[in-house]
Design a protein around this motif. Sequence first.
Motif, short mmCIF file in Angstrom:
data_model
loop_
_atom_site.label_atom_id
_atom_site.label_comp_id
_atom_site.label_asym_id
_atom_site.label_seq_id
_atom_site.Cartn_x
_atom_site.Cartn_y
_atom_site.Cartn_z
N ASP A 28 37.56 -18.17 -20.71
CA ASP A 28 37.90 -18.11 -22.13
C ASP A 28 36.99 -17.17 -22.93
OD1 ASP A 28 35.76 -19.74 -21.57
OD2 ASP A 28 36.07 -21.00 -23.35
N ARG A 29 36.14 -16.43 -22.27
CA ARG A 29 35.19 -15.54 -22.95
C ARG A 29 35.57 -14.07 -22.79
NH1 ARG A 29 30.42 -18.47 -23.95
NH2 ARG A 29 31.05 -20.66 -24.12
N ALA A 30 35.18 -13.26 -23.79
CA ALA A 30 35.42 -11.81 -23.70
C ALA A 30 34.63 -11.20 -22.55
CB ALA A 30 35.05 -11.13 -25.02
N LYS A 31 33.46 -11.78 -22.31
CA LYS A 31 32.64 -11.36 -21.17
C LYS A 31 32.50 -12.59 -20.28
CE LYS A 31 30.04 -7.79 -23.67
NZ LYS A 31 28.70 -7.32 -24.08
N PRO A 32 33.44 -12.75 -19.37
CA PRO A 32 33.52 -14.03 -18.64
C PRO A 32 32.50 -14.21 -17.52
CG PRO A 32 35.27 -12.56 -17.92
CD PRO A 32 34.57 -11.87 -19.04
N HIS A 33 31.89 -13.15 -17.06
CA HIS A 33 31.02 -13.24 -15.88
C HIS A 33 29.55 -13.33 -16.33
CE1 HIS A 33 34.55 -12.16 -13.51
NE2 HIS A 33 34.77 -11.19 -14.40
N ARG B 1 16.34 -18.85 -13.92
CA ARG B 1 15.29 -19.66 -14.53
C ARG B 1 13.93 -19.02 -14.24
NH1 ARG B 1 11.62 -22.92 -12.69
NH2 ARG B 1 12.52 -22.86 -10.58
N VAL B 2 13.09 -18.94 -15.29
CA VAL B 2 11.71 -18.46 -15.14
C VAL B 2 10.79 -19.53 -15.72
CG1 VAL B 2 10.04 -16.66 -15.68
CG2 VAL B 2 12.46 -16.07 -15.37
N GLY B 3 10.08 -20.23 -14.85
CA GLY B 3 9.25 -21.33 -15.31
C GLY B 3 10.13 -22.39 -15.96
N PRO B 4 9.83 -22.83 -17.18
CA PRO B 4 10.63 -23.88 -17.82
C PRO B 4 11.84 -23.33 -18.58
CG PRO B 4 8.73 -23.36 -19.18
CD PRO B 4 8.60 -22.52 -17.94
N ASN B 5 11.98 -22.02 -18.66
CA ASN B 5 13.01 -21.42 -19.51
C ASN B 5 14.18 -20.87 -18.69
OD1 ASN B 5 11.38 -21.88 -21.80
ND2 ASN B 5 10.26 -19.97 -21.41
N THR B 6 15.38 -21.02 -19.27
CA THR B 6 16.60 -20.53 -18.63
C THR B 6 17.12 -19.32 -19.40
OG1 THR B 6 17.19 -22.76 -17.89
CG2 THR B 6 18.95 -21.11 -17.95
N PHE B 7 17.62 -18.32 -18.66
CA PHE B 7 18.11 -17.09 -19.26
C PHE B 7 19.50 -16.76 -18.74
CE2 PHE B 7 13.52 -16.97 -19.13
CZ PHE B 7 13.19 -16.56 -20.41
N GLY B 8 20.29 -16.07 -19.52
CA GLY B 8 21.62 -15.68 -19.09
C GLY B 8 22.02 -14.33 -19.67
N LYS B 9 22.92 -13.65 -18.95
CA LYS B 9 23.45 -12.36 -19.40
C LYS B 9 24.91 -12.29 -18.99
CE LYS B 9 23.19 -7.99 -20.80
NZ LYS B 9 22.94 -7.59 -22.20
N SER B 10 25.81 -12.05 -19.97
CA SER B 10 27.24 -12.03 -19.68
C SER B 10 27.75 -10.60 -19.59
CB SER B 10 28.00 -12.78 -20.78
OG SER B 10 27.62 -14.14 -20.80
N PHE B 11 28.77 -10.41 -18.72
CA PHE B 11 29.34 -9.10 -18.49
C PHE B 11 30.87 -9.19 -18.50
CE2 PHE B 11 25.19 -9.15 -16.55
CZ PHE B 11 24.63 -7.93 -16.95
#
Length: 467
Positions: A16-21, A26-36
């Motif tokens: 349902d997203r314009a950038k679905p992928h 995770r780095v230490g306690p933090n979570t990161f994401g990048k959509s394409f």
Amino acid sequence: MLTYDVDVWSIRKRADRAKPHQVRWRVGPNTFGKSFKLSTQADGRRTELLAALRDRQPFDTESGLPEAELKELLAPTWYAHARAYVAMKWPTVSAKHRASIADALATLTPALVTDTRGAPKPRVLRAALYSWAFRLCHDSEEKWKPRTELETPPEHIAAALNWIERKSLKITDLNTPSVLRSALHALSLKTDGKAAAANTVNRKVPIFSNALRYAVECELLTTIPLDKVDWTAPETDDEIDFRYVPGAGLSKRLIDATVEQGARGEHLRAFFGCLYYAAMRPAEVTDLRKSACHLPDEGWGELVFGASTPRVGSAWTDTGESFDTRGLKRRARKATRSVPIPPVLVRIVREHIETYGVAEDGRLFRASRGGHLLSKEYGEIWKAARLSVLSEADAATPLAEKPYSLRHAGVSLWLTSGVAPAEVARRAGHSIAVLFRFYAKVIHGSQKRSNEQIERALMDEDEEPGK
């Protein structure tokens, strides 16, 4: 903070997203994401992160980036690094070298940009870099500060500086061979686009190399990248062309002819005499003081000097004066050099002091209106004397073209007279290597005569009875 506590997860698809992928990690306690938008893009980014893990790179807990990417993100531009390099070098180098650094950096910096859209005119950009960006001034507390922090530049200069600040490449881009080649190519050209003289290129390239070395010292680069490019600086022919160095007779006639050029010529006779009989550099003669002269009534005298005063412009000196008083060339700051002088120069210098006296600080030679003697002033006297002595044909050649020719003539006279090269180098203020490079033909001629003398001695030894 950097950590090795990292997980890279599988790509998540959200239809349902314009950038679905989406790539998540995770780095230490933090979570990161990048959509394409495309799966191949997401897969490429995930592969980069996994490659960084395989290379044992730590990740940053704040940005989520691998160490190499973080350094790239935080790396300064070449322009910012060049200004930092100037600030580091400025307090410890001579005024002449400051101007050379600004010249070299102003030449290559316009070539290290992302693109040239909206670029200012080349002459405006050069003036902005040479006279503003790469120049420091004293503040009210006598501390060195960038000129741009102490003065407000004109509008067109400010616009040029703003443009180069926005367009400058990252310092890390200099790891790319094509970028390096662009910089080296810029250093090989004059401002009009024509090829620069070999000596000019060979003066600027070491400054570029030193700035890169400083980038390694600051941990902005891992190595000096110049060896990535197959580029060779143009060869220079340092050896003096002795077809145009005046001999002893011509040198004396030229010095005598300066006296015939009026009152200023008479005042400068001893100046030109020091260039020839003591083989001094012009900047050394302009700083020659009475206290440095041992002038006996008879016989040889001696000159002892420990400073020179080249003219470089008030923008580059500590004092704001156009002349920079500094130690002898390629010597420690307080080193001195003594030169025995023949009776003829002793007489000339004594007569000069008796006739003209000395300046308040003891200097023998002054400009017509007082102050330091300018190269333009003694150059004009020399030009007139040269035209009065040489034939029209000789005057059209480089024969004795500049007053510095007298120094070459003096050193050549010492060598041809049989003075040992080591002693000639000491008196002239050269290293042995420089002497052999510049005066190779004269030294070779002296060696030939020495060989002939040794051969005659060996022949005489063979002819002695009982041997």
